[in-house]
Design an enzyme around this catalytic site. Structure first.
Site, mmCIF file in Angstrom:
data_model
loop_
_atom_site.group_PDB
_atom_site.id
_atom_site.type_symbol
_atom_site.label_atom_id
_atom_site.label_comp_id
_atom_site.label_asym_id
_atom_site.label_seq_id
_atom_site.Cartn_x
_atom_site.Cartn_y
_atom_site.Cartn_z
ATOM 1 N N ARG A 106 65.986 59.657 9.799
ATOM 2 C CA ARG A 106 67.405 59.522 9.762
ATOM 3 C C ARG A 106 67.986 58.053 9.460
ATOM 4 O O ARG A 106 68.852 57.603 8.761
ATOM 5 C CB ARG A 106 68.402 59.914 11.110
ATOM 6 N N ILE A 160 78.012 59.532 8.537
ATOM 7 C CA ILE A 160 77.113 60.560 8.602
ATOM 8 C C ILE A 160 77.190 61.311 9.974
ATOM 9 O O ILE A 160 77.633 60.759 11.073
ATOM 10 C CB ILE A 160 75.512 59.875 8.553
ATOM 11 N N SER A 161 77.030 62.641 9.928
ATOM 12 C CA SER A 161 77.520 63.320 11.155
ATOM 13 C C SER A 161 76.400 63.188 12.357
ATOM 14 O O SER A 161 75.288 62.769 12.190
ATOM 15 C CB SER A 161 77.371 65.095 10.781
ATOM 16 N N GLN A 162 76.834 63.473 13.546
ATOM 17 C CA GLN A 162 76.277 63.171 14.731
ATOM 18 C C GLN A 162 74.995 64.482 14.565
ATOM 19 O O GLN A 162 75.215 65.528 14.300
ATOM 20 C CB GLN A 162 77.007 63.736 15.755
#
Ligand code: SAH
Length: 212
Positions: free
Chosen positions: A33, A59-61
């Protein structure tokens, strides 16, 4: 900061938060990530939190990525998946390791370009990216076994529902901009759409049109 130990800690947090699908957890443990965020934020990439990716987007969790991926995989074989809102490309990269082919559209050209570079550096070859308004889906590639929205519309666009294959699922945050939305999973049974509430979430809004 980006070590396997740090990634394993994230996976433990996801398990504690209720993520059960082993394949999803393994993919998250093995996806770098930190390459999807700015270098200045790399040390925070394995925290269970959303992070800025420029252009006012995030950026999503990881928990939300895992939850949505689980919801996509549940209940059927998913070969072709459409994502609306490529952003950093992280969710697309996770899906690409679990399904045959991912199609992902992004309205901001700069983000689409960055996502393309990361996916190619990681040699992810089963992701097709396009700069376009995802409200229209990707009609030339439809139907899809699953559609994932990573930006929240007020209501699910009709065009997207029509691009679902029979038995297909659409997973989306739905509701007003800002604050919280309902994460729903809609299953298509020929022309009947069955909706299920998953949980409350907070996403950036889905916006019309495209931009540089
Ligand atoms: N899946 C992404 C999350 C990005 S945030 C990730 O893993 O990083 C949501 C993204 O949706 C933003 O990049 C935003 O620009 C994009 N978006 C919003 N409305 C859109 C639309 N109509 N069509 C395509 N992308 C859209």
């Amino acid at each position: 900061m980006t070590s396997q130990r740090t990634r394993d800690r994230l996976v433990r947090q996801l398990e504690e938060a209720g993520i059960r699908n082993r394949r999803v957890l393994d993919v998250i443990a093995n996806t770098p990530r930190h390459l999807f965020v700015d270098e200045a934020l790399a040390s925070r990439a394995y925290e269970n939190t959303a992070l800025p990716i420029g252009f006012g987007q995030t950026i999503s969790q990881p928990y939300v990525v895992a939850r949505m991926t689980e919801a996509v995989l549940e209940g059927g074989v998913r070969r072709r998946v459409l994502e609306v809102g490529t952003g950093s490309g992280y969710q697309a990269a996770v899906l690409a390791q679990l399904v045959e082919r991912v199609y992902s559209v992004e309205r901001i050209h700069g983000l689409q370009r960055q996502a393309r570079e990361v996916c190619s550096a990681l040699r992810i070859r089963n992701v097709s990216l396009r700069h376009s308004d995802g409200i229209c889906g990707w009609p030339e590639q439809a139907p899809f076994d699953a559609i994932v929205l990573t930006a929240a519309p007020r209501e699910v666009p009709e065009a997207l529902l029509q691009q679902l294959a029979p038995g297909g699922v659409l997973v989306a945050p739905v509701g007003g901009d800002g604050g919280s939305q309902a994460l729903v999973r809609i299953t298509r049974h020929s022309d009947v759409f069955e909706q299920q509430f998953l949980e409350s979430v907070s996403f950036v809004p889905m916006l019309p049109g495209t931009s540089r």
